[in-house]
Design an enzyme around this catalytic site. Structure first.
Site, PDB file in Angstrom:
ATOM      1  N   LYS A 166       0.958  -1.177   0.017  1.00  0.00           N
ATOM      2  CA  LYS A 166      -0.150  -0.056  -0.073  1.00  0.00           C
ATOM      3  C   LYS A 166       0.929   1.210  -0.150  1.00  0.00           C
ATOM      4  O   LYS A 166       1.659   1.707   0.888  1.00  0.00           O
ATOM      5  CB  LYS A 166      -0.794   0.135   1.026  1.00  0.00           C
ATOM      6  CG  LYS A 166      -1.787   1.266   1.350  1.00  0.00           C
ATOM      7  CD  LYS A 166      -2.771   1.012   2.496  1.00  0.00           C
ATOM      8  CE  LYS A 166      -3.596   2.764   2.846  1.00  0.00           C
ATOM      9  NZ  LYS A 166      -4.556   2.165   3.751  1.00  0.00           N
ATOM     10  N   LYS A 219      -2.182  -1.388  -3.959  1.00  0.00           N
ATOM     11  CA  LYS A 219      -2.913  -0.213  -3.791  1.00  0.00           C
ATOM     12  C   LYS A 219      -2.262   0.815  -4.057  1.00  0.00           C
ATOM     13  O   LYS A 219      -1.169   1.032  -3.219  1.00  0.00           O
ATOM     14  CB  LYS A 219      -3.781  -0.324  -2.447  1.00  0.00           C
ATOM     15  CG  LYS A 219      -4.552   0.580  -2.170  1.00  0.00           C
ATOM     16  CD  LYS A 219      -5.122   0.490  -0.858  1.00  0.00           C
ATOM     17  CE  LYS A 219      -5.813   1.569  -0.502  1.00  0.00           C
ATOM     18  NZ  LYS A 219      -6.293   1.814   0.993  1.00  0.00           N
TER      19      LYS A 219
HETATM   20  C1  PBG Z   1      -7.705   2.913   5.614  1.00  0.00           C
HETATM   21  C2  PBG Z   1      -7.652   2.843   4.189  1.00  0.00           C
HETATM   22  C3  PBG Z   1      -7.599   4.025   3.161  1.00  0.00           C
HETATM   23  C4  PBG Z   1      -8.068   3.289   1.876  1.00  0.00           C
HETATM   24  C5  PBG Z   1      -8.596   2.054   2.394  1.00  0.00           C
HETATM   25  N1  PBG Z   1      -8.265   1.817   3.391  1.00  0.00           N
HETATM   26  C6  PBG Z   1      -7.000   5.323   3.251  1.00  0.00           C
HETATM   27  C7  PBG Z   1      -5.844   5.951   3.634  1.00  0.00           C
HETATM   28  O1  PBG Z   1      -4.811   4.908   3.784  1.00  0.00           O
HETATM   29  O2  PBG Z   1      -5.731   7.048   3.767  1.00  0.00           O
HETATM   30  C8  PBG Z   1      -8.295   3.931   0.550  1.00  0.00           C
HETATM   31  C9  PBG Z   1      -9.318   3.614  -0.324  1.00  0.00           C
HETATM   32  C10 PBG Z   1      -9.375   4.557  -1.556  1.00  0.00           C
HETATM   33  O3  PBG Z   1      -8.883   5.537  -1.550  1.00  0.00           O
HETATM   34  O4  PBG Z   1     -10.318   4.177  -2.204  1.00  0.00           O
HETATM   35  N2  PBG Z   1      -5.971   3.086   6.017  1.00  0.00           N
END
Ligand code: PBG
Length: 300
Positions: A166, A219
């Protein structure tokens, strides 16, 4: 897989401004969306919760009567064939918006103190009936901590989909409006991955697999197709790719302006993610895409 945002109440359907067509919904309204998604051919729902109260440690995250826990029970009762995944993170539940607890003295996230809280949250989701828990916090060691806690509570069949690769970056902006989880200070670069560092992403993926992840996630998706491809081919594990809020919003906004053909751009972007090696795609376009794949015309 379709991501949804649940909050408490009844007949609540609040549009997310930066994501046209996406809403925060109460459990009853979420069920209607889930029924519609199931009819369209969507395979699963990824649940995010918006609690009534936030605090420094995010204690609503493991409230057995929180919106996510209620949503899981409702989905398992009404649509037992639908795969239910829960996002395990603290950022929606903390008043500072970080994904873990923050050390008062330094203002940075305390990795190890966060692990136990994430494990509690995951166990609460499993107790409600979640098929898969998906930790998105990016703390080191959380997959092992969650696996151990699930097993101790006899949830040996609850699977873990870890947000393994991520990347920190600007593509989550609209989501933070939807989930009300914008960090109140600083950013997430101390726990999410540097976009330029492919090797670190692969190391994170292997660590999560060694700790017991059943599936791994990359992601955002489109800017990281090389990572999806490498993770699929170097690990052989089931790979999920998350087409995140910013990717969705760009396509939706350009289409709403009449500058691109929404259906065709959406399908080509999903095709690219699939071609790179994703086994599962998490996307806010899930319903429209599933309908198109089934040969029907998409609705909004
Ligand atoms: C929580 C999380 C996030 C997303 C999914 N789980 C946001 C972040 O890390 O700020 C993002 C999903 C999206 O942008 O559609 N940590």
């Amino acid at each position: 897989m379709l991501p949804v945002f649940v909050r408490s109440g009844e007949r609540v359907r609040q549009p997310v401004e930066s994501m046209p067509g996406v809403h925060q919904t109460s459990v009853d309204e979420m069920l209607r969306d889930a029924e519609d998604a199931t009819a369209a051919g969507v395979g699963g729902i990824l649940l995010f919760g918006i609690p009534d109260h936030k605090d420094a440690v995010g204690s609503e995250a493991w409230n057995d009567d929180g919106p996510v826990q209620q949503a899981v029970r409702a989905l398992k009762r009404e649509l037992p064939q639908l795969v239910v995944i829960t996002d395990v993170c603290l950022c929606e539940y903390t008043d500072h918006g970080h994904c873990g607890v923050v050390r008062r003295a330094t203002g940075d996230v305390d990795n190890d103190a966060t692990l136990e809280l994430l494990a509690r949250e995951a166990v609460s989701h499993a107790r409600a009936g979640a098929d898969i828990v998906a930790p998105s916090d990016m703390m080191d060691g959380r997959v092992a901590a969650i696996r151990r806690a699930l097993d101790e509570h006899h949830f040996t069949d609850t699977a873990i989909l870890s947000y393994a690769a991520k990347f920190a970056g600007p593509f989550y902006g609209p989501f933070r409006e939807a989930a009300e989880s914008t960090p109140q200070f600083g950013d997430r670069r101390s726990y999410q991955i540097d976009a330029g560092n492919a090797e670190e992403a692969l190391r994170e993926v292997w660590l999560d697999i060694e700790e017991g992840a059943d599936m791994v996630m990359v992601k955002p998706a489109s800017p990281f197709l090389d990572i999806i491809h490498r993770v699929k081919h170097e690990t052989g594990y089931p790979v999920a790719a998350y087409q995140v809020s910013g990717e969705f919003a760009m396509i939706r906004a350009a289409a709403d302006k009449g500058w691109i053909d929404c259906e065709r751009v959406m399908m080509e972007s999903l095709l690219g993610i699939r071609r790179a090696g994703a086994d599962v795609i998490i996307t806010y376009f899930a319903r429209e895409a599933a309908r198109l794949l089934a040969g029907n015309s998409p609705g909004r």
